[in-house]
Design a protein around this motif. Structure first.
Motif, PDB file in Angstrom:
ATOM      1  N   SER A  11       0.838  -1.202   0.000  1.00  0.00           N
ATOM      2  CA  SER A  11       0.000   0.000   0.000  1.00  0.00           C
ATOM      3  C   SER A  11       0.873   1.252   0.000  1.00  0.00           C
ATOM      4  O   SER A  11       1.714   1.439   0.870  1.00  0.00           O
ATOM      5  CB  SER A  11      -0.908   0.004   1.233  1.00  0.00           C
ATOM      6  N   ARG A  12       0.651   2.136  -0.988  1.00  0.00           N
ATOM      7  CA  ARG A  12       1.424   3.376  -1.046  1.00  0.00           C
ATOM      8  C   ARG A  12       1.043   4.310   0.108  1.00  0.00           C
ATOM      9  O   ARG A  12       1.894   5.018   0.647  1.00  0.00           O
ATOM     10  CB  ARG A  12       1.176   4.077  -2.381  1.00  0.00           C
ATOM     11  N   VAL A  13      -0.246   4.295   0.466  1.00  0.00           N
ATOM     12  CA  VAL A  13      -0.700   5.164   1.557  1.00  0.00           C
ATOM     13  C   VAL A  13      -0.021   4.782   2.858  1.00  0.00           C
ATOM     14  O   VAL A  13       0.522   5.636   3.577  1.00  0.00           O
ATOM     15  CB  VAL A  13      -2.236   5.091   1.703  1.00  0.00           C
ATOM     16  N   TRP A  14      -0.026   3.485   3.182  1.00  0.00           N
ATOM     17  CA  TRP A  14       0.573   3.043   4.431  1.00  0.00           C
ATOM     18  C   TRP A  14       2.094   3.156   4.400  1.00  0.00           C
ATOM     19  O   TRP A  14       2.738   3.349   5.443  1.00  0.00           O
ATOM     20  CB  TRP A  14       0.163   1.608   4.751  1.00  0.00           C
ATOM     21  N   THR A  15       2.696   3.039   3.221  1.00  0.00           N
ATOM     22  CA  THR A  15       4.139   3.215   3.106  1.00  0.00           C
ATOM     23  C   THR A  15       4.546   4.609   3.566  1.00  0.00           C
ATOM     24  O   THR A  15       5.579   4.797   4.217  1.00  0.00           O
ATOM     25  CB  THR A  15       4.599   2.981   1.661  1.00  0.00           C
ATOM     26  N   VAL A  16       3.721   5.609   3.232  1.00  0.00           N
ATOM     27  CA  VAL A  16       3.998   6.985   3.646  1.00  0.00           C
ATOM     28  C   VAL A  16       3.554   7.226   5.090  1.00  0.00           C
ATOM     29  O   VAL A  16       4.212   7.947   5.851  1.00  0.00           O
ATOM     30  CB  VAL A  16       3.286   7.980   2.703  1.00  0.00           C
ATOM     31  N   VAL A  20       4.994   8.278  10.120  1.00  0.00           N
ATOM     32  CA  VAL A  20       4.280   9.264  10.936  1.00  0.00           C
ATOM     33  C   VAL A  20       3.613   8.582  12.122  1.00  0.00           C
ATOM     34  O   VAL A  20       3.676   9.059  13.264  1.00  0.00           O
ATOM     35  CB  VAL A  20       3.239  10.015  10.086  1.00  0.00           C
ATOM     36  N   LEU A  21       2.967   7.433  11.860  1.00  0.00           N
ATOM     37  CA  LEU A  21       2.315   6.687  12.923  1.00  0.00           C
ATOM     38  C   LEU A  21       3.329   6.174  13.941  1.00  0.00           C
ATOM     39  O   LEU A  21       3.078   6.191  15.154  1.00  0.00           O
ATOM     40  CB  LEU A  21       1.533   5.512  12.324  1.00  0.00           C
ATOM     41  N   ALA A  22       4.501   5.747  13.451  1.00  0.00           N
ATOM     42  CA  ALA A  22       5.542   5.252  14.358  1.00  0.00           C
ATOM     43  C   ALA A  22       6.036   6.360  15.285  1.00  0.00           C
ATOM     44  O   ALA A  22       6.264   6.128  16.482  1.00  0.00           O
ATOM     45  CB  ALA A  22       6.707   4.685  13.548  1.00  0.00           C
ATOM     46  N   PHE A 341       8.551   0.562  16.807  1.00  0.00           N
ATOM     47  CA  PHE A 341       7.212   0.853  16.294  1.00  0.00           C
ATOM     48  C   PHE A 341       7.211   0.955  14.772  1.00  0.00           C
ATOM     49  O   PHE A 341       6.219   0.578  14.127  1.00  0.00           O
ATOM     50  CB  PHE A 341       6.673   2.143  16.910  1.00  0.00           C
ATOM     51  N   LEU A 342       8.297   1.446  14.206  1.00  0.00           N
ATOM     52  CA  LEU A 342       8.353   1.530  12.746  1.00  0.00           C
ATOM     53  C   LEU A 342       8.277   0.148  12.113  1.00  0.00           C
ATOM     54  O   LEU A 342       7.519  -0.084  11.170  1.00  0.00           O
ATOM     55  CB  LEU A 342       9.644   2.235  12.317  1.00  0.00           C
ATOM     56  N   LEU A 343       9.056  -0.791  12.643  1.00  0.00           N
ATOM     57  CA  LEU A 343       9.025  -2.155  12.113  1.00  0.00           C
ATOM     58  C   LEU A 343       7.682  -2.821  12.387  1.00  0.00           C
ATOM     59  O   LEU A 343       7.195  -3.625  11.581  1.00  0.00           O
ATOM     60  CB  LEU A 343      10.160  -2.974  12.730  1.00  0.00           C
ATOM     61  N   GLY A 344       7.068  -2.480  13.547  1.00  0.00           N
ATOM     62  CA  GLY A 344       5.788  -3.073  13.878  1.00  0.00           C
ATOM     63  C   GLY A 344       4.666  -2.620  12.958  1.00  0.00           C
ATOM     64  O   GLY A 344       3.942  -3.437  12.376  1.00  0.00           O
ATOM     65  N   VAL A 345       4.530  -1.306  12.789  1.00  0.00           N
ATOM     66  CA  VAL A 345       3.422  -0.802  11.965  1.00  0.00           C
ATOM     67  C   VAL A 345       3.711  -0.952  10.488  1.00  0.00           C
ATOM     68  O   VAL A 345       2.796  -0.818   9.653  1.00  0.00           O
ATOM     69  CB  VAL A 345       3.114   0.677  12.295  1.00  0.00           C
ATOM     70  N   ASP A 346       4.962  -1.247  10.130  1.00  0.00           N
ATOM     71  CA  ASP A 346       5.295  -1.448   8.720  1.00  0.00           C
ATOM     72  C   ASP A 346       4.571  -2.666   8.137  1.00  0.00           C
ATOM     73  O   ASP A 346       4.431  -2.796   6.911  1.00  0.00           O
ATOM     74  CB  ASP A 346       6.804  -1.617   8.563  1.00  0.00           C
ATOM     75  N   VAL A 347       4.121  -3.553   9.019  1.00  0.00           N
ATOM     76  CA  VAL A 347       3.342  -4.711   8.562  1.00  0.00           C
ATOM     77  C   VAL A 347       2.110  -4.260   7.788  1.00  0.00           C
ATOM     78  O   VAL A 347       1.679  -4.927   6.836  1.00  0.00           O
ATOM     79  CB  VAL A 347       2.936  -5.576   9.777  1.00  0.00           C
ATOM     80  N   ARG A 352      -3.396  -6.416   5.363  1.00  0.00           N
ATOM     81  CA  ARG A 352      -4.606  -5.771   5.867  1.00  0.00           C
ATOM     82  C   ARG A 352      -5.026  -6.452   7.162  1.00  0.00           C
ATOM     83  O   ARG A 352      -4.837  -7.666   7.328  1.00  0.00           O
ATOM     84  CB  ARG A 352      -5.759  -5.894   4.860  1.00  0.00           C
ATOM     85  N   ILE A 353      -5.607  -5.687   8.065  1.00  0.00           N
ATOM     86  CA  ILE A 353      -6.182  -6.255   9.281  1.00  0.00           C
ATOM     87  C   ILE A 353      -7.625  -6.632   8.999  1.00  0.00           C
ATOM     88  O   ILE A 353      -8.419  -5.799   8.528  1.00  0.00           O
ATOM     89  CB  ILE A 353      -6.104  -5.252  10.453  1.00  0.00           C
TER      90      ILE A 353
END
Length: 361
Positions: A11-16, A20-22, A341-347, A352-353
């Motif tokens: 996902s390009r959106v989640w890649t960007v 920020v989320l991390a 957190f970066l590695l965690g949310v990078d999933v 998709r959840i």
């Protein structure tokens, strides 16, 4: 029931969004950590991220330091990102940083007190070659004997630290230093000093080189055949082999480039902000640069922004230690949370959840 479902493509959106989320999650978790230590979490976060830039009491000192701290991080992370994109893992940039500093400082000390414009360029050349040569050890062992470059490059960091201690206590020790460990102060040797190019900004040759490296890496990855081979190897090693990519050549180039840039970072640091070869010269820039590389999504522009952010946590962390009494270990844990957190949310970039049970075929 919560499960992860593989995306057809990242996902390009989640890649960007994931960096920020991390950062946001790091602030929350860091605030909890500071509260557990009995410190005001809001004040601690404000001091780390806001006061160095906008508090009139600290900004005059902190703003120039932002470039001073960011320079080596950006330079090292840019080199590491080339290998990481190709699946080549150089974890020993800290050792290459140390050896580059020793080689560059060695040239200056050998030529002391020669007052010539040629001294500093020779130091730069020696620093880059020193880092490159140290990185060639895991590169050659990888290409010749199929060793793991992660383990070899990491273990070489401890060898480099022992060499640093030996040099500070022995061969490079200042003969006029009263027996104390450490070399001559290169800032007091005009021909070898890496001084500010614009007074009061923190801009020195190391920062300029970091910006040049970012531009060069961007052009390489997007406009050059080698950049295409790096990206292809990282995405599909088998396809890269069918396309004629020589894996041994790529390992040598990527490790060599990252080692040379780390060595340059060490040279610019020892001839500038640090000023001398000392036992505690290395500050962990080589390891922190790994966080910077991934926080910047292995993209040169992202690394530039991530390096500035990480430098801000260095400066803000020092302010938090000084004003609130936050332990240095807590600041290091705070920085480590960022990578966690970066590695965690990078999933979320690749999965998709989904809620509910998996359908039965």
């Amino acid at each position: 029931m919560i499960r992860l479902e593989k995306r057809p493509s990242p996902s390009r959106v989640w890649t960007v969004a994931t960096p920020v989320l991390a950062v946001a999650l790091t602030m929350v978790a860091g605030g909890i950590l500071f509260a557990m230590l009995g410190k005001d979490p809001v004040a601690a976060i404000r001091i780390i991220f806001w006061d160095p830039l906008f508090n009139a009491q600290f900004a005059s000192y902190s703003r120039p330091q932002l470039l001073v701290k960011a320079g080596p991080l950006i330079l090292i992370a840019t080199g590491l990102s080339l290998g990481f994109r190709a699946g080549i893992w150089n974890i020993g940039a800290e050792g290459q940083y140390i050896i580059g500093a020793l080689c560059g400082a060695g040239v200056a000390l050998a030529l002391y007190p020669l007052d010539s414009f040629i001294v500093f360029p020779l130091m730069v050349l020696a620093g880059g070659l020193g880092g490159w040569a140290w990185a060639m050890i895991p590169a050659l062992l990888k290409t010749r004997f199929r060793t793991n470059e992660i383990l070899v490059s990491l273990l070489l960091v401890y060898v480099a630290e022992q060499i640093l201690a030996a040099m500070a206590l022995g061969l490079m020790r200042n003969p006029e230093g009263g027996g104390f460990p450490g070399s001559r102060n290169l800032q007091q040797y005009p021909a070898a000093a890496n001084t500010e190019l614009i007074a009061g900004t923190g801009m020195h040759w190391g920062v300029v080189t970091a910006f040049i490296a970012v531009i060069a890496a961007y052009v390489l990855l997007n406009r050059h055949m080698l950049g295409f081979q790096i990206r292809l190897t990282g995405q599909s090693p088998r396809a890269a082999r069918f396309a004629g990519v020589n894996p041994n050549r790529l390992v040598t180039i990527c490790l060599g480039a990252s080692g040379a840039l780390a060595g340059l970072a060490g040279l610019f640091e020892v001839s500038g902000p640090a000023g001398q070869v000392s036992i505690d010269f290395n500050q962990g820039y080589g390891f922190t640069a790994i966080i910077v590389a991934f926080l910047g999504r292995l993209h040169p522009v992202g690394i530039l922004l991530a390096g500035l952010l990480m430098a801000l946590t260095y400066i803000g962390g020092e302010l938090a230690q000084f004003t609130l009494g936050v332990p240095a270990a807590a600041i290091q844990a705070f920085q480590g949370m960022l990578l966690f957190f970066l590695l965690g949310v990078d999933v979320l970039s690749n999965y998709r959840i989904r809620l509910g049970r998996r359908g039965v075929a």
